[in-house]
Design a protein around this motif. Sequence first.
Motif, short mmCIF file in Angstrom:
data_model
loop_
_atom_site.label_atom_id
_atom_site.label_comp_id
_atom_site.label_asym_id
_atom_site.label_seq_id
_atom_site.Cartn_x
_atom_site.Cartn_y
_atom_site.Cartn_z
N GLU A 198 0.84 -1.20 0.00
CA GLU A 198 0.00 0.00 0.00
C GLU A 198 0.88 1.26 0.00
OE1 GLU A 198 -2.01 2.09 -0.57
OE2 GLU A 198 -3.69 1.94 0.83
N VAL A 240 5.46 7.44 -10.14
CA VAL A 240 4.06 7.12 -9.90
C VAL A 240 3.20 8.33 -10.21
CG1 VAL A 240 2.35 6.44 -8.15
CG2 VAL A 240 4.66 5.47 -8.07
N GLU A 296 -0.30 9.55 -9.14
CA GLU A 296 -1.38 9.28 -8.20
C GLU A 296 -2.68 9.95 -8.65
OE1 GLU A 296 0.34 8.74 -3.74
OE2 GLU A 296 -0.19 10.77 -4.34
N SER A 321 3.77 4.63 -13.28
CA SER A 321 2.73 3.69 -12.87
C SER A 321 1.52 4.50 -12.41
CB SER A 321 3.23 2.80 -11.73
OG SER A 321 4.27 1.95 -12.17
N LEU A 375 -1.70 5.19 -10.51
CA LEU A 375 -2.31 4.75 -9.26
C LEU A 375 -3.69 5.36 -9.10
CD1 LEU A 375 -0.61 4.65 -5.76
CD2 LEU A 375 -2.79 5.84 -6.05
N ASP A 404 -2.45 0.77 -13.25
CA ASP A 404 -1.30 -0.03 -12.83
C ASP A 404 -1.30 -0.38 -11.34
OD1 ASP A 404 0.06 0.13 -15.43
OD2 ASP A 404 0.29 2.25 -14.95
N ILE A 405 -1.80 0.54 -10.50
CA ILE A 405 -1.73 0.37 -9.05
C ILE A 405 -3.06 0.77 -8.43
CG2 ILE A 405 -0.61 1.15 -6.91
CD1 ILE A 405 1.89 1.78 -8.53
N SER A 462 -4.67 1.72 -4.60
CA SER A 462 -4.32 2.12 -3.23
C SER A 462 -5.60 2.23 -2.42
CB SER A 462 -3.59 3.47 -3.24
OG SER A 462 -3.62 4.08 -1.97
N THR A 485 -1.71 -5.23 -9.27
CA THR A 485 -1.95 -3.81 -9.00
C THR A 485 -1.85 -3.47 -7.52
OG1 THR A 485 -4.37 -3.98 -8.73
CG2 THR A 485 -3.53 -3.67 -10.98
N PRO A 492 3.17 -1.89 -7.31
CA PRO A 492 3.52 -0.86 -6.34
C PRO A 492 4.89 -1.08 -5.71
CG PRO A 492 1.68 -2.19 -5.55
CD PRO A 492 1.87 -2.51 -6.98
N SER A 507 7.56 0.01 -8.21
CA SER A 507 7.54 1.45 -8.52
C SER A 507 8.29 2.28 -7.49
CB SER A 507 6.09 1.94 -8.64
OG SER A 507 5.47 1.98 -7.37
#
Length: 381
Positions: free
Chosen positions: A57, A251, A253, A270, A272, A300-301, A303, A333, A338, A341
């Motif tokens: 996470e 990343v 976000e 990546s 998120l 890709d991710i 959270s 993912t 994560p 990354s």
Amino acid sequence: MNKMILTNASVVTPTEMFKGTVVVGEDGMIEDISQSTSQVKGAIDCEGDFLVPGLVELHTDNLEKYFTPRPGVTWPSRSAVVTHDAQIVASGITTVFDALSLGDVVHGSSRLKNLEDMIGALKLAEDENVHRANHYLHLRCEVSYAGVLELFDALVDHPMVHLVSVMDHSPGQRQFVKEEKYREYYQGKYGFSDEQLVAFIRKQKEASALYSASSRHSIVDRCHLNDIPLASHDDATIAHADEARDNRMTVAEFPTTVEAAKASHQHGLSVLMGAPNIVRGGSHSGNVAAKELAENGVLDILSSDYYPASMMDAAFKLAKLENGYDLPKAIKTVTDTPAKSVGLSDRGAIEVGKRADLAWVKSEGDHPLIRHVWNKGLRVY
């Protein structure tokens, strides 16, 4: 620790899923993986349930709610940290980046009042080996905040800092391109009158114009000097994605548009998104839905953001949508991608030589029920 054998499991690797056995060595690392069932005495029968990597996470604000469970209430720091950690491992998360805000948009926020206590309590729990998950710090830098550089400079060398994101939550851009959503969010959260809200919006725009560009530049430069991974935040345009690429961020976000997400993905960042976005079926801010990014192949991710249990729920739900994500790709993912990354190459996948961070998950209807969790081979849930 003795050698551990987990057998009769639906093992989920980054590329496939099969019925098999995972052997964990005395050092807590994965020693062997096979597509067969073990008959060794003492082997743990996983009853055909899923065995997935412990979740990684990168962005959760969950700790804050334990320090301030109600407005005006401050909870004892050690209890707050331990309770937060318990919820994290119960959600299948074995590596967590506790996201702490440097700066805020409202004067007198509990975020800043609790900042020193939160960091101190996290570090003490790590030093005393109290935590059951592995904790790192993610510094969320509000670049429109006048004192953000002072706060950042005081923390950038902290040994737990492994990720920094730069953000600007002023109205009319990024997360709040639609200013009416900004008005709705902040008026609802803080109870501003219409007159107070007008003054608040004006002040936030002025602060962004004064501080954002210079603070962003300084923070990015310092992170590169310290070799700290960087994340952009709430990118809304191709220009935002280009800026993140030029700043060598890894990343992206919570991009707010398909265009920004596609551009970030093409640049090698990546992308998120919030797991609650998948679970709920859309963004609470009225921006792009995570499932739409999945349909475009640029998610890709995931959270948990504000709800830790959402990560496992979202990964399993993602695999059931019509988007090209089977279960191994969906689990990546929240595990492998994560981890990679932010430079954590020792975890995030069920592979020989990696940490035995594992979660035993039983499918109960539409809900993935977490039965047990191991952190480097030690059962923590």
